[in-house]
Write an enzyme that holds these catalytic residues in place. Structure first.
Site, PDB file in Angstrom:
ATOM      1  N   GLY A  93     -75.171  47.428  28.919  1.00 34.42           N
ATOM      2  CA  GLY A  93     -75.270  46.228  28.089  1.00 34.42           C
ATOM      3  C   GLY A  93     -73.937  45.623  27.699  1.00 34.42           C
ATOM      4  CG  HIS A 100     -65.536  46.005  23.342  1.00 31.08           C
ATOM      5  ND1 HIS A 100     -65.588  45.241  24.494  1.00 31.08           N
ATOM      6  CD2 HIS A 100     -66.817  46.234  22.987  1.00 31.08           C
ATOM      7  CE1 HIS A 100     -66.848  45.015  24.813  1.00 31.08           C
ATOM      8  NE2 HIS A 100     -67.620  45.612  23.910  1.00 31.08           N
TER       9      HIS A 100
HETATM   10  P1  5GP Z   1     -70.663  44.924  24.188  1.00 30.83           P
HETATM   11  O1  5GP Z   1     -72.106  44.486  24.220  1.00 30.83           O
HETATM   12  O2  5GP Z   1     -69.859  44.180  25.234  1.00 30.83           O
HETATM   13  O3  5GP Z   1     -70.470  46.398  24.236  1.00 30.83           O
HETATM   14  O4  5GP Z   1     -70.119  44.502  22.749  1.00 30.83           O
HETATM   15  C1  5GP Z   1     -69.612  43.242  22.455  1.00 30.83           C
HETATM   16  C2  5GP Z   1     -69.643  43.114  20.954  1.00 30.83           C
HETATM   17  O5  5GP Z   1     -68.846  42.015  20.576  1.00 30.83           O
HETATM   18  C3  5GP Z   1     -71.055  42.874  20.376  1.00 30.83           C
HETATM   19  O6  5GP Z   1     -71.370  43.915  19.468  1.00 30.83           O
HETATM   20  C4  5GP Z   1     -70.923  41.512  19.699  1.00 30.83           C
HETATM   21  O7  5GP Z   1     -71.657  41.435  18.491  1.00 30.83           O
HETATM   22  C5  5GP Z   1     -69.436  41.391  19.456  1.00 30.83           C
HETATM   23  N1  5GP Z   1     -68.933  40.024  19.444  1.00 30.83           N
HETATM   24  C6  5GP Z   1     -69.213  39.047  20.358  1.00 30.83           C
HETATM   25  N2  5GP Z   1     -68.518  37.935  20.056  1.00 30.83           N
HETATM   26  C7  5GP Z   1     -67.789  38.209  18.939  1.00 30.83           C
HETATM   27  C8  5GP Z   1     -66.871  37.444  18.157  1.00 30.83           C
HETATM   28  O8  5GP Z   1     -66.570  36.270  18.431  1.00 30.83           O
HETATM   29  N3  5GP Z   1     -66.316  38.065  17.075  1.00 30.83           N
HETATM   30  C9  5GP Z   1     -66.618  39.359  16.738  1.00 30.83           C
HETATM   31  N4  5GP Z   1     -66.013  39.864  15.645  1.00 30.83           N
HETATM   32  N5  5GP Z   1     -67.469  40.111  17.475  1.00 30.83           N
HETATM   33  C10 5GP Z   1     -68.052  39.541  18.552  1.00 30.83           C
END
Ligand code: 5GP
Ligand code: ZN
Length: 114
Positions: A93, A100
Site C-alpha cells: 500500500g 518513509h
Molecule cells: P504510505 O501509504 O506511502 O506508506 O504512507 C504515506 C503516508 O503519507 C500516509 O500515511 C499519508 O497519510 C501521508 N501523507 C500523504 N500526504 C501527506 C502530506 O501532504 N503531509 C503529511 N504530513 N502526510 C501526508
C-alpha cells in the site's frame, strides 16, 4: 531532490508539515491522516523511492540516522511501546514514493497487521 515529489517539498519547506525533528539526514513530521494517537513519518532528506533502492544506493549514515530518529520519536511519544513500519510497493500500500518510516504509538497495535 525531485522537483515534484511531495516529501522532497516538505524537506524544502515548500509544503507545511508539523515537524518533530530535522537534521541534515532526516526530517520527521506528523502524518496528515493519523492511524494512531501518534503517527509520525521519518524521511531521508535525500530522495529515494523505496527501501530497496535506499538499501543499495543510500548513505549508510543516513540509514542509521533514520532508524535512530524513529527510536527517539517512538520512545518520546510511546512510553508503552511503538511500531515502525515501511511500506514498499502495491501489496504493502505504498502511496508516496519517497522512502518513509511510519512511527505509530499511543494505543495497543494489533498483530498481525492487515
Ligand atoms: P504510505 O501509504 O506511502 O506508506 O504512507 C504515506 C503516508 O503519507 C500516509 O500515511 C499519508 O497519510 C501521508 N501523507 C500523504 N500526504 C501527506 C502530506 O501532504 N503531509 C503529511 N504530513 N502526510 C501526508
Ligand atoms: Zn522525494
Amino acid at each position: 531532490m525531485h522537483e515534484d515529489c511531495l516529501f522532497c517539498k516538505i524537506v524544502r519547506k515548500e509544503i507545511n508539515a508539523k515537524e518533530v525533528l530535522r537534521d541534515e539526514h532526516v526530517v520527521a513530521f506528523h502524518d496528515l491522516n493519523p492511524q494512531a494517537p501518534t503517527h509520525v513519518l521519518v524521511i531521508p532528506t535525500v530522495h529515494a523511492e523505496h527501501l530497496s533502492d535506499f538499501a543499495k544506493q543510500g548513505n549508510p549514515v543516513t540509514a542509521g540516522r533514520l532508524l535512530a530518529a524513529a527510536a527517539e520519536i517512538g520512545t518520546r511519544f510511546g512510553p508503552n511501546g511503538y511500531r515502525v513500519v515501511m511500506n514498499e510497493g502495491p501489496d504493502a500500500g505504498q502511496s508516496v514514493h519517497h522512502l518513509h518510516a511510519h512511527v505509530l504509538a499511543g494505543r495497543p497495535l494489533a498483530w498481525p497487521p492487515g
